[in-house]
Design an enzyme around this catalytic site. Structure first.
Site, PDB file in Angstrom:
ATOM      1  N   ASP A  30       3.876  -1.109   2.985  1.00  0.00           N
ATOM      2  CA  ASP A  30       2.685  -1.604   3.699  1.00  0.00           C
ATOM      3  C   ASP A  30       1.733  -0.425   3.889  1.00  0.00           C
ATOM      4  O   ASP A  30       2.172   0.674   4.263  1.00  0.00           O
ATOM      5  CB  ASP A  30       3.120  -2.204   5.052  1.00  0.00           C
ATOM      6  CG  ASP A  30       2.030  -3.047   5.689  1.00  0.00           C
ATOM      7  OD1 ASP A  30       0.900  -2.528   5.876  1.00  0.00           O
ATOM      8  OD2 ASP A  30       2.288  -4.213   5.998  1.00  0.00           O
ATOM      9  N   ILE A  31       0.449  -0.643   3.612  1.00  0.00           N
ATOM     10  CA  ILE A  31      -0.504   0.477   3.715  1.00  0.00           C
ATOM     11  C   ILE A  31      -1.048   0.656   5.141  1.00  0.00           C
ATOM     12  O   ILE A  31      -1.832   1.562   5.399  1.00  0.00           O
ATOM     13  CB  ILE A  31      -1.664   0.361   2.708  1.00  0.00           C
ATOM     14  CG1 ILE A  31      -2.357  -0.990   2.810  1.00  0.00           C
ATOM     15  CG2 ILE A  31      -1.181   0.640   1.280  1.00  0.00           C
ATOM     16  CD1 ILE A  31      -3.687  -1.046   2.050  1.00  0.00           C
ATOM     17  N   GLN A  93      -0.637 -14.478  10.520  1.00  0.00           N
ATOM     18  CA  GLN A  93      -0.501 -14.215   9.081  1.00  0.00           C
ATOM     19  C   GLN A  93      -1.896 -13.923   8.542  1.00  0.00           C
ATOM     20  O   GLN A  93      -2.820 -14.719   8.737  1.00  0.00           O
ATOM     21  CB  GLN A  93       0.111 -15.418   8.336  1.00  0.00           C
ATOM     22  CG  GLN A  93       0.325 -15.131   6.854  1.00  0.00           C
ATOM     23  CD  GLN A  93       0.924 -16.298   6.069  1.00  0.00           C
ATOM     24  OE1 GLN A  93       1.120 -17.397   6.610  1.00  0.00           O
ATOM     25  NE2 GLN A  93       1.187 -16.073   4.794  1.00  0.00           N
ATOM     26  N   HIS A  99       5.478 -13.128   2.556  1.00  0.00           N
ATOM     27  CA  HIS A  99       6.021 -11.765   2.529  1.00  0.00           C
ATOM     28  C   HIS A  99       6.916 -11.550   3.737  1.00  0.00           C
ATOM     29  O   HIS A  99       6.627 -12.014   4.836  1.00  0.00           O
ATOM     30  CB  HIS A  99       4.908 -10.715   2.486  1.00  0.00           C
ATOM     31  CG  HIS A  99       3.858 -10.866   3.547  1.00  0.00           C
ATOM     32  ND1 HIS A  99       2.854 -11.804   3.467  1.00  0.00           N
ATOM     33  CD2 HIS A  99       3.660 -10.213   4.706  1.00  0.00           C
ATOM     34  CE1 HIS A  99       2.076 -11.721   4.529  1.00  0.00           C
ATOM     35  NE2 HIS A  99       2.546 -10.765   5.313  1.00  0.00           N
ATOM     36  N   HIS A 101       8.342  -8.701   6.121  1.00  0.00           N
ATOM     37  CA  HIS A 101       8.193  -7.302   6.541  1.00  0.00           C
ATOM     38  C   HIS A 101       9.582  -6.742   6.859  1.00  0.00           C
ATOM     39  O   HIS A 101      10.345  -7.380   7.599  1.00  0.00           O
ATOM     40  CB  HIS A 101       7.390  -7.200   7.847  1.00  0.00           C
ATOM     41  CG  HIS A 101       5.968  -7.638   7.779  1.00  0.00           C
ATOM     42  ND1 HIS A 101       4.919  -6.751   7.729  1.00  0.00           N
ATOM     43  CD2 HIS A 101       5.395  -8.871   7.804  1.00  0.00           C
ATOM     44  CE1 HIS A 101       3.773  -7.408   7.725  1.00  0.00           C
ATOM     45  NE2 HIS A 101       4.028  -8.705   7.769  1.00  0.00           N
TER      46      HIS A 101
HETATM   47  P1  AMP Z   1       0.666 -10.396   7.818  1.00  0.00           P
HETATM   48  O1  AMP Z   1      -0.028 -10.303   9.149  1.00  0.00           O
HETATM   49  O2  AMP Z   1       2.131 -10.690   7.976  1.00  0.00           O
HETATM   50  O3  AMP Z   1      -0.025 -11.348   6.871  1.00  0.00           O
HETATM   51  O4  AMP Z   1       0.602  -8.941   7.233  1.00  0.00           O
HETATM   52  C1  AMP Z   1      -0.062  -8.573   6.065  1.00  0.00           C
HETATM   53  C2  AMP Z   1       0.299  -7.135   5.822  1.00  0.00           C
HETATM   54  O5  AMP Z   1      -0.134  -6.792   4.523  1.00  0.00           O
HETATM   55  C3  AMP Z   1      -0.323  -6.147   6.808  1.00  0.00           C
HETATM   56  O6  AMP Z   1       0.712  -5.416   7.452  1.00  0.00           O
HETATM   57  C4  AMP Z   1      -1.175  -5.258   5.914  1.00  0.00           C
HETATM   58  O7  AMP Z   1      -1.165  -3.917   6.319  1.00  0.00           O
HETATM   59  C5  AMP Z   1      -0.528  -5.436   4.563  1.00  0.00           C
HETATM   60  N1  AMP Z   1      -1.395  -5.216   3.410  1.00  0.00           N
HETATM   61  C6  AMP Z   1      -2.603  -5.774   3.177  1.00  0.00           C
HETATM   62  N2  AMP Z   1      -3.109  -5.358   1.992  1.00  0.00           N
HETATM   63  C7  AMP Z   1      -2.170  -4.514   1.472  1.00  0.00           C
HETATM   64  C8  AMP Z   1      -2.084  -3.752   0.265  1.00  0.00           C
HETATM   65  N3  AMP Z   1      -3.074  -3.777  -0.640  1.00  0.00           N
HETATM   66  N4  AMP Z   1      -0.979  -3.004   0.053  1.00  0.00           N
HETATM   67  C9  AMP Z   1       0.011  -2.972   0.964  1.00  0.00           C
HETATM   68  N5  AMP Z   1      -0.005  -3.662   2.112  1.00  0.00           N
HETATM   69  C10 AMP Z   1      -1.087  -4.425   2.376  1.00  0.00           C
END
Ligand code: AMP
Ligand code: ZN
Length: 139
Positions: A30-31, A93, A99, A101
Site C-alpha cells: 500500500d502506498i 472502501q 482487496h 489489507h
Molecule cells: P480501501 O479504503 O480499503 O478501499 O483502501 C484502498 C487502499 O488502496 C488505500 O489504503 C490506498 O492507500 C491504497 N492505494 C490506492 N492506490 C494505490 C496504488 N496505486 N498502489 C498501492 N496502494 C494504493
C-alpha cells in the site's frame, strides 16, 4: 475494468511494489501504509466487493494471504497482523476492486488504529433482534 486503478496495476500500466503473484492473485505494498509492510492482496479479475468476487478467487486471495501474512510477520518481526477488508463506500472502501489489507504491528509500534476500538456492552435484546433479522435475510 478500463479505469479501475487496481486493474491497471494488474495490467502493468501503473507500477507497484509487488510481493507475491500467482495465476489468480497479486499482492503489493500500500502506498499510504498504516505501518511498514502494509500489503494489499487482490484478485487479478475485477470484482468490486465480497458480494461480487467469485468463490474461487476469494479462496485464492485468502490462501495466498496466509503465505503472505506469514512472510510479513517473519520479515518484519511483527507482533500481530490485522486483516481488513472493506465493502462499500459507507465502510470507507475507496478503491472499488476487492482487496484484503494485511497490516502488521511491528514490535514497539503503537496499537493499530484499525483494531483498537473500545469495548462497550450492547443491549442483549437489541442484539438478539438484529441477529434474527440477519438470519431471516440469509439465502
Ligand atoms: P480501501 O479504503 O480499503 O478501499 O483502501 C484502498 C487502499 O488502496 C488505500 O489504503 C490506498 O492507500 C491504497 N492505494 C490506492 N492506490 C494505490 C496504488 N496505486 N498502489 C498501492 N496502494 C494504493
Ligand atoms: Zn479492478
Amino acid at each position: 475494468m478500463e479505469d479501475c486503478i487496481f486493474c491497471r496495476i494488474v495490467r502493468g500500466e501503473i507500477p507497484c511494489f509487488k510481493v507475491y503473484e500467482d495465476e489468480r492473485v497479486l499482492a503489493f505494498e500500500d502506498i499510504n501504509p498504516i505501518s511498514d509492510g502494509h500489503t494489499l492482496v487482490i484478485p487479478k479479475a475485477h470484482a468490486e466487493s465480497l458480494w461480487e468476487i467469485s468463490e474461487d478467487d476469494l479462496a485464492a486471495v485468502h490462501v495466498a494471504s496466509k503465505k503472505i501474512g506469514q512472510a510479513i510477520s517473519e520479515a518484519l518481526a511483527a507482533t500481530g497482523v490485522a486483516c481488513l477488508q472493506l465493502n462499500g463506500r459507507g465502510a470507507n472502501q475507496v478503491v472499488m476492486h476487492y482487496h484484503l489489507h494485511l497490516i502488521p504491528r511491528i514490535s514497539g509500534a503503537p496499537p493499530l488504529p484499525v483494531s483498537n476500538w473500545e469495548l462497550k456492552a450492547g443491549d442483549m435484546a437489541r442484539i438478539k433482534s438484529v441477529a434474527e433479522k440477519i438470519t431471516a435475510a440469509m439465502r
